[in-house]
Scaffold this active site. Structure first.
Site, PDB file in Angstrom:
ATOM      1  N   THR A 196       0.836  -1.198   0.000  1.00 44.07           N
ATOM      2  CA  THR A 196       0.000   0.000   0.000  1.00 44.07           C
ATOM      3  C   THR A 196       0.868   1.245   0.000  1.00 44.07           C
ATOM      4  O   THR A 196       2.026   1.202   0.422  1.00 44.07           O
ATOM      5  CB  THR A 196      -0.906   0.011   1.232  1.00 44.07           C
ATOM      6  OG1 THR A 196      -0.088  -0.090   2.404  1.00 44.07           O
ATOM      7  CG2 THR A 196      -1.879  -1.133   1.216  1.00 44.07           C
ATOM      8  N   PRO A 197       0.349   2.365  -0.471  1.00 42.31           N
ATOM      9  CA  PRO A 197       1.137   3.608  -0.439  1.00 42.31           C
ATOM     10  C   PRO A 197       1.551   3.975   0.977  1.00 42.31           C
ATOM     11  O   PRO A 197       0.744   3.932   1.908  1.00 42.31           O
ATOM     12  CB  PRO A 197       0.168   4.649  -1.029  1.00 42.31           C
ATOM     13  CG  PRO A 197      -0.794   3.856  -1.845  1.00 42.31           C
ATOM     14  CD  PRO A 197      -0.946   2.545  -1.148  1.00 42.31           C
ATOM     15  N   THR A 199       4.083   2.465   2.751  1.00 38.93           N
ATOM     16  CA  THR A 199       4.681   1.393   3.551  1.00 38.93           C
ATOM     17  C   THR A 199       6.199   1.382   3.489  1.00 38.93           C
ATOM     18  O   THR A 199       6.836   0.624   4.222  1.00 38.93           O
ATOM     19  CB  THR A 199       4.147   0.021   3.087  1.00 38.93           C
ATOM     20  OG1 THR A 199       4.249  -0.075   1.665  1.00 38.93           O
ATOM     21  CG2 THR A 199       2.700  -0.160   3.507  1.00 38.93           C
ATOM     22  N   GLY A 200       6.804   2.189   2.611  1.00 40.12           N
ATOM     23  CA  GLY A 200       8.262   2.309   2.604  1.00 40.12           C
ATOM     24  C   GLY A 200       8.961   1.617   1.460  1.00 40.12           C
ATOM     25  O   GLY A 200      10.114   1.210   1.589  1.00 40.12           O
ATOM     26  N   THR A 202       9.918   2.885  -1.568  1.00 41.03           N
ATOM     27  CA  THR A 202      11.011   3.730  -2.071  1.00 41.03           C
ATOM     28  C   THR A 202      12.157   3.787  -1.072  1.00 41.03           C
ATOM     29  O   THR A 202      13.339   3.744  -1.455  1.00 41.03           O
ATOM     30  CB  THR A 202      10.487   5.147  -2.356  1.00 41.03           C
ATOM     31  OG1 THR A 202       9.395   5.067  -3.280  1.00 41.03           O
ATOM     32  CG2 THR A 202      11.579   6.014  -2.954  1.00 41.03           C
ATOM     33  N   HIS A 417     -27.196   9.246  19.365  1.00 37.79           N
ATOM     34  CA  HIS A 417     -26.725   8.442  18.235  1.00 37.79           C
ATOM     35  C   HIS A 417     -25.373   7.794  18.563  1.00 37.79           C
ATOM     36  O   HIS A 417     -25.210   6.570  18.405  1.00 37.79           O
ATOM     37  CB  HIS A 417     -26.597   9.334  16.992  1.00 37.79           C
ATOM     38  CG  HIS A 417     -26.152   8.606  15.777  1.00 37.79           C
ATOM     39  ND1 HIS A 417     -27.003   8.226  14.770  1.00 37.79           N
ATOM     40  CD2 HIS A 417     -24.907   8.184  15.378  1.00 37.79           C
ATOM     41  CE1 HIS A 417     -26.320   7.593  13.822  1.00 37.79           C
ATOM     42  NE2 HIS A 417     -25.047   7.573  14.166  1.00 37.79           N
ATOM     43  N   GLU A 418     -24.415   8.603  19.037  1.00 39.57           N
ATOM     44  CA  GLU A 418     -23.102   8.043  19.360  1.00 39.57           C
ATOM     45  C   GLU A 418     -23.180   7.153  20.592  1.00 39.57           C
ATOM     46  O   GLU A 418     -22.444   6.155  20.689  1.00 39.57           O
ATOM     47  CB  GLU A 418     -22.094   9.173  19.586  1.00 39.57           C
ATOM     48  CG  GLU A 418     -21.925  10.124  18.406  1.00 39.57           C
ATOM     49  CD  GLU A 418     -21.567   9.417  17.117  1.00 39.57           C
ATOM     50  OE1 GLU A 418     -20.956   8.334  17.174  1.00 39.57           O
ATOM     51  OE2 GLU A 418     -21.925   9.941  16.043  1.00 39.57           O
ATOM     52  N   HIS A 421     -24.122   3.655  19.465  1.00 41.39           N
ATOM     53  CA  HIS A 421     -22.958   2.895  18.983  1.00 41.39           C
ATOM     54  C   HIS A 421     -22.154   2.335  20.159  1.00 41.39           C
ATOM     55  O   HIS A 421     -21.736   1.174  20.153  1.00 41.39           O
ATOM     56  CB  HIS A 421     -22.050   3.809  18.146  1.00 41.39           C
ATOM     57  CG  HIS A 421     -22.586   4.133  16.791  1.00 41.39           C
ATOM     58  ND1 HIS A 421     -22.949   3.170  15.878  1.00 41.39           N
ATOM     59  CD2 HIS A 421     -22.810   5.335  16.182  1.00 41.39           C
ATOM     60  CE1 HIS A 421     -23.380   3.750  14.765  1.00 41.39           C
ATOM     61  NE2 HIS A 421     -23.303   5.072  14.932  1.00 41.39           N
ATOM     62  N   ASP A 495     -23.067   5.011   8.388  1.00 42.13           N
ATOM     63  CA  ASP A 495     -23.188   3.712   9.056  1.00 42.13           C
ATOM     64  C   ASP A 495     -23.875   2.694   8.151  1.00 42.13           C
ATOM     65  O   ASP A 495     -23.474   1.529   8.085  1.00 42.13           O
ATOM     66  CB  ASP A 495     -23.980   3.867  10.364  1.00 42.13           C
ATOM     67  CG  ASP A 495     -23.343   4.868  11.312  1.00 42.13           C
ATOM     68  OD1 ASP A 495     -22.106   4.974  11.289  1.00 42.13           O
ATOM     69  OD2 ASP A 495     -24.079   5.523  12.064  1.00 42.13           O
TER      70      ASP A 495
END
Length: 642
Positions: A196-197, A199-200, A202, A417-418, A421, A495
């Site tokens: 993935t972009p 991650t190191g 280069t 609402h929160e 969750h 959600d």
């Protein structure tokens, strides 16, 4: 040497220009001299009526006879009757003003400008053709030679030990190639880094060049392709020529998928510029010997679109996955980036690493930088743990939007609402623990509940997915129970989207639906480094199958909604207490939430099939696995690996 040659070349061309101008002026003057006559002869021709018209400028007279032949003469200033004589013989007379020397020079320059411009352009193109200047450098490689590659070593790379171990063999070859050549070994010509972009990838390539102390050429895949046909292939050839002159060296091609995509699927068939560039790259990779000391390292986050010819042995022999760092890797990366940051004594790097699952090395570097900037704005001399927490909230949830003015009713609705969750997450045994709940608007959300896993997770159980569906629908369930079905809002749109995506993958990709079964529905584009992908369920499925998939997805989401509704109904008092606390404090952490709702500890998952293994058994299993790796893997007659 360069200055000497440049000066000689400049003097040569200036001399040529001066010589051409001199010759031209001499020829012009000779032409004028051949038509010059004496004043007495001019007067004789005038008396004979052989003069048709004249132009007088000062004491210079330019005349034309009856046959329109031009000749010139000079009249003395003491002969004032020359005008009268001309008029007497009906000669057309034109008097021109005497020229200013400066104007004469400017006029001469203006008349010579087109000639000089043409000569200059001609010289410029000749020099570029001979010396390879910019005007003719379309086919030159844009690879940048990094001379200070030794500044980056494996000490600067953390959190990806497996990938680093794979690449250490390349370093050993670049340092001691004779050691491998003596035994007939050939180092891989190419190495493909997949991840993935951030991650190191280069950084790893630079570290190889730094460890081996060799030259490092860096280029992007998009630098090869231009609108001009054949330019990309020419750049590939030029890049390999430069590399052969500087071997041993490393060529790093970032985002190789820009030029290495499958052939025959783009516009123009196999004749477009990108495919010609790819063909030339394939030929060049076969054109140098493995022991030349040239190693090509490429990076991509889209391995699924690469042409198979790039991945065959002899080109990119090795494909190394650069994964997301685990908790230990994240801690090592944080240590690297915190070396130059003055830390307070209360900073717990392990705690920060545990609270950043899924972060790449670039994300962690950004986190440290944000914390440093925040501490500087607060005029602090050190960066403390509270600053890191604030920076982490900003990176994960977005900046606070204090400018939003919410009404009391909207704040109350957001709090419930929160709270919904949070209550569902606390009572679902397989849900991740709550890290923080807030009703402060951040990013696009008016509030959020953040859950963080206790450990790094590489696979997800069906129980965990059902828990996530219930937690995702907890906010909508709380709104309906407290404010009524007619007063639910659009706040649950994110959600619902998340729950639908989970349910769709359970049905079409992960085989977790009893009605559909363990079958992949649709065409999947899988990301190797993530282990998951997107499925296009409508590509070749029948209408009946699509209806079955939609029905199962709806059933799973509704099941999660009903579970969330049941949990909130059973713990409605806890919801009221939590919502009231959120309205008063705006942000609550896990310990504060547990204290408010009166829970001593979170419910743990009940497992009937737990297998207890002691420490000695674990060590024995690891030793046996190491022994198995050293042995060759036998196969049966039906080609199944034992």
């Amino acid at each position: 040497m360069f200055n000497f040659r440049f000066k000689n070349s400049t003097i040569l061309w200036v001399s040529i220009i001066v010589a051409v101008i001199t010759i031209y002026m001499s020829v012009s003057e000779m032409g004028l001299r051949t038509n010059k006559i004496s004043f007495s002869e001019f007067m004789t021709r005038l008396e004979n009526g052989n003069i048709r018209e004249v132009s007088i400028q000062g004491n210079s007279i330019e005349a034309k006879d009856q046959n329109l032949n031009t000749f010139i003469t000079s009249a003395p200033y003491f002969y004032p009757k020359v005008i009268d004589k001309l008029l007497e013989h009906s000669v057309k007379v034109e008097i021109l003003p005497i020229e200013n020397p400066i104007q004469s020079v400017l006029g001469m320059i203006a008349s010579w400008f087109p000639v000089l411009l043409f000569i200059g352009v001609w010289i410029y193109f000749i020099k570029n053709i001979q010396g390879g200047g910019k005007a003719m450098s379309f086919g030159k490689s844009k690879a940048r030679l990094v001379m200070d590659g030794g500044k980056v070593t494996f000490n600067d790379v953390a959190g990806i030990d497996e990938a680093r171990d794979e690449l250490e063999e390349l370093v050993a070859f670049l340092k001691e190639p004779i050691k491998f050549q003596r035994l007939g070994g050939k180092i891989p010509r190419g190495c493909l880094l997949i991840g993935t972009p951030g991650t190191g990838k280069t950084l790893l390539a630079k570290a190889i060049a730094g460890e081996a102390d060799v030259k490092f050429f860096s280029i992007s895949g998009s630098d090869f392709v231009e609108m001009f046909v054949g330019v990309g292939a020419s750049r590939v050839r030029d890049m390999f020529e430069q590399a052969k002159k500087n071997c041993p060296c490393i060529i790093f091609i970032d985002e190789i998928d820009a030029v290495g995509r499958h052939r025959g699927i783009g516009m123009g068939g196999g004749n477009d510029e990108r495919e010609q560039t790819l063909n030339q790259l394939l030929v060049e990779m076969d054109g140098f010997d493995a022991n030349d000391g040239i190693i090509i390292i490429a990076a991509t986050n889209r391995p699924d679109v690469l042409d198979p010819a790039l991945l065959r042995p002899g080109r990119f022999d090795r494909q190394i996955i650069v994964p997301l760092p685990d908790i230990n890797g994240r801690e090592q990366i944080l240590h690297v980036h915190m070396k130059k940051v003055p830390l307070a004594k209360d900073v717990n790097i392990n705690l920060i690493a545990r609270g950043t699952p899924g972060f790449t090395g670039a994300d962690l570097a950004n986190l440290v930088n944000e914390a440093s900037l925040l501490a500087a704005r607060l005029n602090n001399k050190t960066v403390d743990m509270a600053t890191f927490e604030a920076a982490k909230d900003k990176v994960m949830m977005g900046p606070e939007r204090r400018s939003i003015i919410m009404s009391v009713e909207e704040q109350k609705l957001t709090a419930y609402h929160e709270g919904g969750h949070a209550i569902v997450a606390l009572h679902m045994p397989h849900s991740d623990p709550i890290h923080k709940a807030t009703i402060i608007p951040r990013g696009r959300a008016l509030g959020m509940v953040i859950r963080l896993p206790e450990d790094d997770r590489y696979s997800i159980t069906r129980e965990k997915l059902h828990s996530d569906l219930a937690v995702a629908m907890g906010g909508r369930a709380a709104e309906e129970l407290i404010f009524g079905k007619e007063n639910v809002t659009t706040g649950a749109s994110g959600d619902i989207k998340s729950a639908t995506q989970i349910a769709k993958r359970m049905v079409t990709q992960w085989g977790l639906s009893d009605a559909v079964g363990p079958v992949l529905m649709g065409e999947e584009r899988e990301d190797i480094y993530l282990g998951q992908g997107n499925v296009n369920a409508s590509s070749h499925l029948s209408e009946k199958t699509c209806q079955l998939i939609d029905s199962e997805v709806k059933s799973l989401v509704e099941e999660g909604y009903n579970t969330a509704k049941r949990i909130i109904q059973e713990n409605i008092d806890q919801l009221h207490s939590l919502a009231k606390a959120l309205l008063e404090n705006e942000t609550l952490n896990q310990d504060q939430i547990m204290e408010i709702i009166g829970m001593q500890e979170r419910k743990k998952p009940i497992r009937n099939n737990d297998i207890s293994i002691d420490t000695k058994s674990i060590k024995k299993i690891k030793e046996n696995s190491r022994k198995v790796k050293k042995r060759s893997v036998p196969t049966t007659n039906d080609n199944e690996t034992v």
